[in-house]
Design a protein around this motif. Sequence first.
Motif, short mmCIF file in Angstrom:
data_model
loop_
_atom_site.label_atom_id
_atom_site.label_comp_id
_atom_site.label_asym_id
_atom_site.label_seq_id
_atom_site.Cartn_x
_atom_site.Cartn_y
_atom_site.Cartn_z
N UNK A 169 -46.48 29.19 -13.20
CA UNK A 169 -45.67 29.51 -14.38
C UNK A 169 -44.54 28.51 -14.53
N UNK A 170 -44.11 28.34 -15.79
CA UNK A 170 -42.98 27.44 -16.03
C UNK A 170 -41.68 28.24 -16.13
N UNK A 171 -41.80 29.45 -16.65
CA UNK A 171 -40.61 30.30 -16.75
C UNK A 171 -40.91 31.63 -16.06
N UNK A 204 -40.29 33.98 -10.84
CA UNK A 204 -40.13 35.00 -9.81
C UNK A 204 -40.74 36.31 -10.28
N UNK A 205 -40.69 36.55 -11.59
CA UNK A 205 -41.30 37.77 -12.12
C UNK A 205 -42.80 37.73 -11.88
N UNK A 206 -43.38 36.55 -12.14
CA UNK A 206 -44.82 36.37 -11.90
C UNK A 206 -45.11 36.56 -10.40
N UNK A 207 -44.21 36.06 -9.57
CA UNK A 207 -44.39 36.20 -8.12
C UNK A 207 -44.46 37.68 -7.74
N UNK A 221 -45.79 21.73 -8.61
CA UNK A 221 -45.48 21.55 -10.02
C UNK A 221 -44.03 21.95 -10.25
N UNK A 222 -43.13 21.00 -10.01
CA UNK A 222 -41.71 21.32 -10.15
C UNK A 222 -41.30 21.32 -11.62
N UNK A 223 -40.22 22.05 -11.94
CA UNK A 223 -39.83 22.17 -13.36
C UNK A 223 -39.55 20.82 -14.00
#
Lengths: 121, 239, 284
Positions: free
Chosen positions: C197-199, C202-205, C282-284
């Motif tokens: 995810x790009x945004x 942590x929620x996705x985590x 894949x860093x921001x």
Amino acid sequence: MAWQFNSQEAVFVQIANRLRGDILKGLYPPDSQIPSVRHLATQAAVNPNTMQKALTCLEEEGLLYAKGTIGRFVTSDVCVLEAARERIRRDSVRNWLRQANELGISKQELIQYIQKEDENA
Amino acid sequence: MSTPVLTCTNLCKSYKGDKMVLNNLNCSFSGGKIVGLLGPNGCGKSTLIKLVCGILVPDSGEIFVCGEPRSERTNAYISYLPERTYCNNSMRVDELINYFCDFYADFDADLARKMLLDLNIDATARLRTLSKGTKEKVQLIMVMARRAKLYLLDEPIAGVDPAARDYILQTIIGSYNPEATVIITTHLIHDIEPVLDEFAFLGNDGQILLSGVADDVRAEHGKSLNELFKEVFRCYASY
Amino acid sequence: MLRKLLKYDIKSVVRIWWFVAISVLVLSLFGASVLRATIYLMENHSFSLFQLLGILISVGCIFLIYSSMWVTLFLTYWRYYKNLFSDEGYLTFTLPVSRKQLLLSKTINALIWSCAQALLLTVSVVIYFLIVPEGKSGHFFSPLLFELIGDLFKNMWSSMGAWLIAYIPQIFAILFVATLFQIGMIQFCITVGSVIAKRVRLLIAVGVYYALTGVLSTILAILLRCAIPNISEGVKELLRYASEDFKHLAVLLFLILFTVIVAALSALLHFVTLDIMERKLNLP
């Protein structure tokens, strides 16, 4: 402050011109040591190799001479300095005449303008 | 001819979807040069830098740094300045110096402290208390205080005030050493041109369009690097 | 290099954790004292507002002490996320260290703070046991804790005998691999969330964590459902004829098997996380 350059001439040529002017103005007196390549390059914000090229140019003209690894010095040879000044005077006047020609100002008018400006100054 | 500092062969990288950012890119840079990696926004300049640093993995192709294939060992030869602030904000400046000393054998702590003094930056200040511009200067100091073989500066002067810009360029020139190569990516060509030895234009198709010696551009093409850039990239609508 | 990475990981947590530790100790002393006073009031006096206040404070203290566990968890994994997957990652991943060392350092860091937190809570419990019950023969502090532990050991020894010596390290082994498994899970979920995810990474985590726990629980439930009916018949027969020693051996073997499986799963999570970090960063 970084030096500004125009887009027409090669950068090292413009650097050489500026340094030549500085030398002839007396900023670097005869037989004095000029700053190192790195110092000048940093001051002017240009590549050291480019600065080196410009200094080599001036060396070839005879305005500068290298003393081993100590650094570069301004020549004390009066003839060379005078010749350089003469060249600048000539080029300068040539430029004026060319510009005046393009604008359609005749040689007589140019001399008149110079005299008028001189009186007012 | 000594080993080139950086060599990329047939480098390919595409992002999610279909956009092929780097397409069989081949390039080679030798030591002792300040090189400008130039191109319009989004053409892959940052991507190439990130690939060399190992932050991204190429789809195919090889990268060699100082003759060795890219690995964590080659990270020791590279000093990388990204576009963003990458330091831990809760650290103090002197703690950051210790951090760099710990991980990089070629870090010159005395030089770093001297540069901080030159810029009147308090070494005991916490990074989060510094302004954005000052943080960027601290980062630049850390990067340039290393005696690395390859400096990768990603947009070092974008979004920086003119006085800081001068300082950054002068720091880059001042740190120049004949064995190291500095690769600068930027789209501010006019400011960077006098500093460059060589340049490479990276096109939107992921290849190097044109490269050469910066000094010769006026002689060969009759225009400045900036104008040559505009001419080469005029087809791209983003410009 | 690993030692240096670990030094900075530990430093970044200790900066705040020392405050948590002191708070928990102070709260324990304070809460235990208040609880003892409240109990005394409740036993000897009629209901008063002080008793209510005492109860509220006692409960509050216990709640805060309990929540220190979550604070430690947060500190440890916030460090993991921030150091690797935020902008700091641009510095971390360009250090001349391998991804293996980076992940190992973070894992050891998480282990250290799990142990520290467990120790802290144990000390807190001991403080409560010392202060809250009535002291004997004029002393303020109660020996209740030592009596209970003593009795527990006596009972276990009489029922298990020498097997106790095998059971105790086995229990610790299980606690250890369970901690490793939890660490592996959380690190894996944070890594996956950050990479895909790009945004709201942590929620996705968190989502991945629940999804993965769900999947694992379902698999476990299915396995048990299939296994238990088949095994139970055979086991019942065996138990009828087996000796005490054999039963203990069976239980121990089962526990060892469990430990090994959990350890293997933890290792699997660790290596998958490592692989993602090496190939899909894949860093921001």
